[in-house]
Design an enzyme around this catalytic site. Structure first.
Site, PDB file in Angstrom:
ATOM      1  N   ARG A  49      -1.703   0.050  10.401  1.00 55.82           N
ATOM      2  CA  ARG A  49      -2.043  -0.334   8.962  1.00 55.82           C
ATOM      3  C   ARG A  49      -0.463   0.352   8.072  1.00 55.82           C
ATOM      4  NH1 ARG A  49      -5.561   2.897   5.264  1.00 55.82           N
ATOM      5  NH2 ARG A  49      -6.604   2.305   3.958  1.00 55.82           N
ATOM      6  N   ILE A  67      -5.195  -1.709  -1.109  1.00 52.37           N
ATOM      7  CA  ILE A  67      -5.410  -2.064   0.608  1.00 52.37           C
ATOM      8  C   ILE A  67      -6.556  -1.532   0.490  1.00 52.37           C
ATOM      9  CG2 ILE A  67      -4.216   0.100   0.858  1.00 52.37           C
ATOM     10  CD1 ILE A  67      -3.190  -1.942   4.178  1.00 52.37           C
ATOM     11  N   SER A  68      -7.393  -2.637   0.485  1.00 52.20           N
ATOM     12  CA  SER A  68      -8.999  -1.300   1.175  1.00 52.20           C
ATOM     13  C   SER A  68      -9.565  -0.712   2.319  1.00 52.20           C
ATOM     14  CB  SER A  68     -10.541  -2.648   1.535  1.00 52.20           C
ATOM     15  OG  SER A  68     -10.213  -3.624   0.475  1.00 52.20           O
ATOM     16  N   GLN A  69     -10.168   0.045   2.358  1.00 54.90           N
ATOM     17  CA  GLN A  69     -10.244   1.022   3.583  1.00 54.90           C
ATOM     18  C   GLN A  69     -10.447   0.297   4.832  1.00 54.90           C
ATOM     19  OE1 GLN A  69     -14.094   2.667   1.254  1.00 54.90           O
ATOM     20  NE2 GLN A  69     -14.073   3.499   3.452  1.00 54.90           N
ATOM     21  N   PHE A 118     -14.415  -3.407  -5.047  1.00 58.94           N
ATOM     22  CA  PHE A 118     -13.320  -3.831  -4.678  1.00 58.94           C
ATOM     23  C   PHE A 118     -12.706  -3.597  -6.309  1.00 58.94           C
ATOM     24  CE2 PHE A 118     -14.896  -4.672  -0.644  1.00 58.94           C
ATOM     25  CZ  PHE A 118     -13.989  -5.253  -0.151  1.00 58.94           C
TER      26      PHE A 118
END
Length: 217
Positions: free
Chosen positions: A38, A64-66, A207
């Site tokens: 990541r 950026i999503s977890q 989101f």
């Protein structure tokens, strides 16, 4: 092993443990998330927090999503090795990179040209040659390449967009956050059958909104 190498190995173990503790048990998904670092997808001030299970800001006012949410969405999509996958919302490119390890072909679209350019560079550096990235209006999908076996939407819509539903193959699965952008949304699994669409609510998420048109940056 160098001290830095040992630290990296320990962080990776903690990272994978955190994923498992959140319910990600699919071995192929865990393997893909172990393989795709990541770190390179996060630049600037927040790079040091790349291995924490939290969303982080990226360019163009996006996030950026977890990792646990990325993993749960990927697991729910039940991606098979021969699948053709469409991702709506390239963002950093992290989700598409993970998908590339699971599917035959990944198509990803984002409304921000800058994000697509940066993601393409990372895909090239990582030799992920089965990803095609395009700047475009994600609400319209990618009609020229439809139908898709799987569709993953990384921005929230008030309802699953009808153009995306139309581009989902029979037997296909779409994972999409649904709800108002300023409230907690629900992650929905849509499965298409000969008779229509089945909807399953998976978990609460948050989101950025899915917007029509192209971004200005």
């Amino acid at each position: 092993m160098t001290q830095t190498g040992a630290m990296d190995a320990e962080r990776k173990m903690q990272f994978l443990f955190a994923l498992r503790s959140k319910g990600i048990t699919d071995k192929r998904v865990l393997s893909a998330m172990e393989e795709i670092d990541r770190g390179p997808f996060i630049r600037g001030l927040f790079a040091e927090r790349a291995y924490e299970d939290m969303p982080l800001p990226i360019s163009c006012g996006q996030t950026i999503s977890q990792p646990s949410v990325v993993g749960l969405m990927t697991q729910a999509a039940e991606i098979r090795p021969r699948d053709k996958v469409l991702e709506i919302g390239t963002g950093s490119g992290y989700q598409a990179a993970i998908l590339s390890k699971l599917a035959r072909r990944v198509y990803t679209v984002d409304r921000y040209r800058k994000l697509v350019g940066e993601a393409r560079e990372l895909f090239e550096d990582m030799e992920l040659h089965n990803i095609t990235a395009m700047t475009g209006d994600g609400t319209r999908g990618w009609p020229d390449q439809a139908p898709f076996d799987r569709i993953i939407v990384t921005a929230a819509a008030e309802d699953p967009p009808s153009p995306l539903l139309a581009q989902l193959a029979i037997g296909g699965i779409m994972i999409v956050p649904v709800g108002q952008s300023d409230a907690v949304q629900s992650l929905i699994k849509v499965t298409r059958s000969d008779d229509g669409f089945d909807y399953e609510e998976l978990l609460p998420v948050r989101f950025v909104p899915l917007l029509e048109g192209l971004g200005r940056e």
